[in-house]
Design a protein around this motif. Sequence first.
Motif, PDB file in Angstrom:
ATOM      1  N   ALA A 229     -34.359 -11.186  28.406  1.00 11.02           N
ATOM      2  CA  ALA A 229     -33.293  -9.983  28.210  1.00 11.02           C
ATOM      3  C   ALA A 229     -33.603  -9.480  26.810  1.00 11.02           C
ATOM      4  CB  ALA A 229     -31.893 -10.646  28.336  1.00 11.02           C
ATOM      5  N   THR A 230     -34.074 -10.238  25.778  1.00  8.54           N
ATOM      6  CA  THR A 230     -34.061  -9.744  24.483  1.00  8.54           C
ATOM      7  C   THR A 230     -35.151  -8.717  24.344  1.00  8.54           C
ATOM      8  OG1 THR A 230     -35.048 -11.407  23.716  1.00  8.54           O
ATOM      9  CG2 THR A 230     -32.552 -11.448  23.495  1.00  8.54           C
ATOM     10  N   SER A 231     -36.390  -8.592  25.220  1.00  7.84           N
ATOM     11  CA  SER A 231     -37.522  -8.145  25.117  1.00  7.84           C
ATOM     12  C   SER A 231     -37.295  -6.678  25.057  1.00  7.84           C
ATOM     13  CB  SER A 231     -38.494  -8.343  26.416  1.00  7.84           C
ATOM     14  OG  SER A 231     -39.636  -7.781  26.377  1.00  7.84           O
ATOM     15  N   PRO A 232     -38.069  -6.006  24.147  1.00  9.65           N
ATOM     16  CA  PRO A 232     -38.058  -4.583  24.239  1.00  9.65           C
ATOM     17  C   PRO A 232     -38.799  -3.922  25.346  1.00  9.65           C
ATOM     18  CG  PRO A 232     -39.836  -5.240  22.532  1.00  9.65           C
ATOM     19  CD  PRO A 232     -39.145  -6.441  23.136  1.00  9.65           C
ATOM     20  N   ASP A 233     -39.327  -4.495  26.063  1.00 12.37           N
ATOM     21  CA  ASP A 233     -39.891  -3.662  27.070  1.00 12.37           C
ATOM     22  C   ASP A 233     -39.132  -2.702  27.911  1.00 12.37           C
ATOM     23  OD1 ASP A 233     -42.098  -4.418  29.641  1.00 12.37           O
ATOM     24  OD2 ASP A 233     -40.554  -3.753  30.441  1.00 12.37           O
ATOM     25  N   TRP A 234     -39.778  -1.441  28.317  1.00 12.31           N
ATOM     26  CA  TRP A 234     -38.889  -0.455  28.663  1.00 12.31           C
ATOM     27  C   TRP A 234     -38.048  -0.475  30.103  1.00 12.31           C
ATOM     28  CZ3 TRP A 234     -43.647   3.200  28.245  1.00 12.31           C
ATOM     29  CH2 TRP A 234     -43.905   3.393  26.836  1.00 12.31           C
ATOM     30  N   ILE A 238     -34.131  -0.868  30.618  1.00  8.58           N
ATOM     31  CA  ILE A 238     -33.143  -0.256  31.601  1.00  8.58           C
ATOM     32  C   ILE A 238     -32.095  -1.042  32.264  1.00  8.58           C
ATOM     33  CG2 ILE A 238     -33.446   1.045  33.769  1.00  8.58           C
ATOM     34  CD1 ILE A 238     -35.941   1.877  32.996  1.00  8.58           C
ATOM     35  N   GLU A 239     -32.471  -2.390  32.412  1.00  9.08           N
ATOM     36  CA  GLU A 239     -31.654  -3.249  33.307  1.00  9.08           C
ATOM     37  C   GLU A 239     -30.460  -3.843  32.176  1.00  9.08           C
ATOM     38  OE1 GLU A 239     -29.973  -7.018  34.059  1.00  9.08           O
ATOM     39  OE2 GLU A 239     -31.632  -6.758  32.427  1.00  9.08           O
ATOM     40  N   ARG A 240     -30.966  -3.905  30.926  1.00  7.68           N
ATOM     41  CA  ARG A 240     -29.781  -4.498  30.178  1.00  7.68           C
ATOM     42  C   ARG A 240     -28.714  -3.532  29.689  1.00  7.68           C
ATOM     43  NH1 ARG A 240     -28.391  -9.120  29.203  1.00  7.68           N
ATOM     44  NH2 ARG A 240     -27.820  -8.729  27.009  1.00  7.68           N
ATOM     45  N   ASN A 241     -28.910  -2.196  29.705  1.00  7.49           N
ATOM     46  CA  ASN A 241     -28.210  -1.018  29.314  1.00  7.49           C
ATOM     47  C   ASN A 241     -27.827  -0.299  30.519  1.00  7.49           C
ATOM     48  OD1 ASN A 241     -28.209  -1.310  26.223  1.00  7.49           O
ATOM     49  ND2 ASN A 241     -30.432  -1.292  26.982  1.00  7.49           N
ATOM     50  N   ALA A 242     -27.862  -0.777  31.785  1.00  7.23           N
ATOM     51  CA  ALA A 242     -27.447   0.202  32.904  1.00  7.23           C
ATOM     52  C   ALA A 242     -25.866   0.055  33.067  1.00  7.23           C
ATOM     53  CB  ALA A 242     -28.096  -0.639  34.376  1.00  7.23           C
TER      54      ALA A 242
END
Length: 281
Positions: A229-234, A238-242
Amino acid sequence: MKGGAGRRALRPRRGRFGPPPLAVPLLGVPLLLAVAGPLVAGPADPPPGTAALPSQPPGGGHPLGTDLLGRDVLALVLHGGPSVLGTTAGALLLGYAAGVPLGLLAAGARRLVDELVMRSLDLLLALPGLLVLMTLAATDHRGRLWLLAAAGTLQIPPIARLVRGAALAPAARTTVEALRMQGHGWWYVHLRHLARELAAPIATDAGARFAIVLYLLASANFLGLGLPATSPDWAVLIERNADALFTQPAAVLVPAGLLMSLCVGANLLVDRALANRRTPL
């Protein structure tokens, strides 16, 4: 036919060749961010004690605001490109490295070997991609390498089918029989001559398959089945900030726009490649 009409009919069509103008920025911007972004971005994770407030809108030294963990969204976006493109490209390379030889083997081998290879691949083809990734996540097989291996393996059956079908086309079979009559061996016929003839359909397929693999990997990361969940992957952003879409939309819309830009740009290039291969009337 009148002279003017004949000249218009014989005049070559313009503007069909070369990349579509819209595809250049659509692909260029995400690719540029993936290559140069980490070189110019600050740290993705701020030093302890310096994190900003979570889900803040743009401003206050954060041009795109902050994410759910108080990290600068711009820095995360600049760091997230290599993860997306690297995993997608690696999965494609794995799929073609295994799928092309299997397709050539099935096309040039005896019927028993052909059936054995293709029926084995049919079993893999029947597996839903997300179900495979969910199984890996449930058994604690997560991370970039597992994502790459799973996505690449899932591409092997369709690639092998494409190669086998192209190699069994009448024109290809006529050339193969002619080379065999000249005394050339299986390796020369299939790995040197036939593979070169299949370069165009494989290249065209690669463009469309890029979007397929990108969609699969993004879906896995969006569902929390892949990267941490801490990865900067795009897709992870999206998933973390939905949940903060309405209070901090930039943390969701910017990475989503970059993923969409990659898919649309790749599809535009594939469409132009297919159009260029058509024989003008």
